[in-house]
Write a protein that holds these residues in place. Structure first.
Motif, mmCIF file in Angstrom:
data_model
loop_
_atom_site.group_PDB
_atom_site.id
_atom_site.type_symbol
_atom_site.label_atom_id
_atom_site.label_comp_id
_atom_site.label_asym_id
_atom_site.label_seq_id
_atom_site.Cartn_x
_atom_site.Cartn_y
_atom_site.Cartn_z
ATOM 1 N N TYR A 168 2.332 5.578 2.943
ATOM 2 C CA TYR A 168 2.445 5.749 1.504
ATOM 3 C C TYR A 168 1.137 6.246 0.926
ATOM 4 C CZ TYR A 168 6.865 3.157 1.475
ATOM 5 O OH TYR A 168 8.174 2.752 1.671
ATOM 6 N N LYS A 169 1.229 7.025 -0.158
ATOM 7 C CA LYS A 169 0.017 7.454 -0.862
ATOM 8 C C LYS A 169 -0.315 6.422 -1.920
ATOM 9 C CE LYS A 169 0.619 12.433 -0.205
ATOM 10 N NZ LYS A 169 0.727 13.753 -0.885
ATOM 11 N N ASN A 170 -1.629 6.270 -2.210
ATOM 12 C CA ASN A 170 -2.060 5.277 -3.196
ATOM 13 C C ASN A 170 -1.505 5.611 -4.587
ATOM 14 O OD1 ASN A 170 -3.534 4.084 -1.177
ATOM 15 N ND2 ASN A 170 -5.423 5.191 -1.683
ATOM 16 N N LEU A 224 -1.948 -1.653 4.601
ATOM 17 C CA LEU A 224 -0.839 -1.467 5.532
ATOM 18 C C LEU A 224 0.102 -0.368 5.056
ATOM 19 C CD1 LEU A 224 -0.066 -5.196 6.386
ATOM 20 C CD2 LEU A 224 -1.144 -3.503 7.876
ATOM 21 N N ARG A 225 0.384 -0.349 3.760
ATOM 22 C CA ARG A 225 1.262 0.704 3.213
ATOM 23 C C ARG A 225 0.640 2.079 3.413
ATOM 24 N NH1 ARG A 225 5.015 0.083 -0.897
ATOM 25 N NH2 ARG A 225 3.997 1.785 -2.030
ATOM 26 N N MET A 275 -23.028 7.851 9.245
ATOM 27 C CA MET A 275 -21.662 8.338 9.093
ATOM 28 C C MET A 275 -20.942 7.524 8.025
ATOM 29 S SD MET A 275 -18.592 8.655 11.908
ATOM 30 C CE MET A 275 -18.299 6.897 11.998
ATOM 31 N N ARG A 276 -20.142 8.202 7.226
ATOM 32 C CA ARG A 276 -19.364 7.535 6.200
ATOM 33 C C ARG A 276 -17.880 7.577 6.544
ATOM 34 N NH1 ARG A 276 -21.481 8.036 -0.024
ATOM 35 N NH2 ARG A 276 -22.897 6.249 0.185
ATOM 36 N N ILE A 277 -17.204 6.474 6.265
ATOM 37 C CA ILE A 277 -15.773 6.352 6.503
ATOM 38 C C ILE A 277 -15.050 6.327 5.167
ATOM 39 C CG2 ILE A 277 -13.979 4.726 7.261
ATOM 40 C CD1 ILE A 277 -15.869 3.903 9.512
ATOM 41 N N ASN A 278 -13.945 7.045 5.079
ATOM 42 C CA ASN A 278 -13.136 7.023 3.868
ATOM 43 C C ASN A 278 -12.090 5.929 4.000
ATOM 44 O OD1 ASN A 278 -10.778 7.674 2.088
ATOM 45 N ND2 ASN A 278 -12.093 9.354 1.476
ATOM 46 N N LEU A 279 -12.189 4.907 3.171
ATOM 47 C CA LEU A 279 -11.228 3.814 3.176
ATOM 48 C C LEU A 279 -10.571 3.737 1.809
ATOM 49 C CD1 LEU A 279 -9.984 1.430 4.732
ATOM 50 C CD2 LEU A 279 -11.826 -0.004 3.818
ATOM 51 N N LEU A 280 -9.307 4.087 1.744
ATOM 52 C CA LEU A 280 -8.544 4.093 0.493
ATOM 53 C C LEU A 280 -9.219 4.950 -0.575
ATOM 54 C CD1 LEU A 280 -7.536 0.321 0.270
ATOM 55 C CD2 LEU A 280 -6.130 2.225 1.069
ATOM 56 N N GLY A 281 -9.881 6.005 -0.135
ATOM 57 C CA GLY A 281 -10.538 6.916 -1.066
ATOM 58 C C GLY A 281 -11.981 6.593 -1.340
#
Length: 245
Positions: free
Chosen positions: A243-245, A236-237, A1-7
């Motif tokens: 917030y979006k990156n 955290l943002r 399984m893959r996790i999306n972290l900050l894209g």
């Protein structure tokens, strides 16, 4: 399984599972890329150099290298089972290579370091086939010859220690020419395995403050450490404040 972290797609695997995944990649053949993702790399990929995110997207395996990435997964609500660091994964793969008969090539670090690391690994894992070493202090015009040498030696595992993200970029530029090889960037691992640099004590590793040990032993790293609070704020943002990156 893959996790999306900050894209970034990061594989949710234990160290043992990551080792087995690499074994599958070796057996399947073809040029394969592995990235051990740390907070500095991910922050730069999101905020400074989007081509780094493209490298992550193209990787066949992306591990959570560093407690910051593991922490980020928890904050995002998609926790990783543990961190899978480059040096620990490398040592497990070298042990597996000795047992399976896989050929290994070491590229990077200062002159003499890769050779010393290879000697120590062969002593530690009898039967290991190190088919070549090459220091990382080469000129751009020498790259084609180095790539050809690696191709002729036909390793199944290629460890590249040029520092991130230079090592990941080097792999991406040349892996298709090399062919059937699993390539992984391992940062300063050769320095540690050769004995030239001491790794943080085990108690620091268990307390998840290995980064502090590295800073104490290499004070010049302090500028690089400044990215850690920036990465934490970005996480955290994104996941607590929306917030979006």
């Amino acid at each position: 399984m893959r996790i999306n972290l900050l894209g970034a797609p990061v594989d949710c695997l234990t160290m043992e599972q990551a080792e087995e995944r690499v074994a599958e990649l070796v057996r399947s053949g073809g040029p394969r890329r592995i990235i051990t993702l740390n907070p500095e790399f991910l922050y730069r990929a999101v905020r400074e150099d989007h081509t780094l995110m493209e490298l992550v997207d193209r990787a066949d395996l992306v591990t959570a290298d560093g407690e910051g990435i593991v922490w980020g997964g928890r904050v995002a609500g998609t926790p990783f089972p543990e961190r899978v660091t480059g040096i620990d994964l490398m040592l497990r793969l070298v042990k597996r290579a000795a047992a399976e008969g896989w050929r290994v090539f070491l590229l990077g670090a200062a002159p003499g370091v890769a050779e010393e690391a290879a000697e120590n690994m062969v002593k530690r894992f009898p039967g290991l086939q190190v088919v070549g070493t090459q220091h990382g202090y080469f000129k751009p015009h020498e790259e084609a010859g180095i790539v050809e040498t690696i191709k002729q030696r036909a390793p199944q595992l290629l460890f590249v220690a040029l520092g991130a993200p230079a090592q990941e970029k080097w792999i991406d530029r040349h892996i298709e020419s090399i062919g059937d090889v699993v390539a992984i960037g391992v940062g300063g691992s050769f320095d540690v395995i050769s004995g030239r640099v001491a790794r943080a004590p085990l108690w620091m590793q268990k307390l998840k403050i290995e980064w502090l040990g590295r800073l104490i032993s290499e004070p010049s790293r302090w500028r690089r450490m400044l990215v850690l609070p920036k990465f934490a704020l970005l996480v955290l943002r994104t996941y607590r404040l929306g917030y979006k990156n």
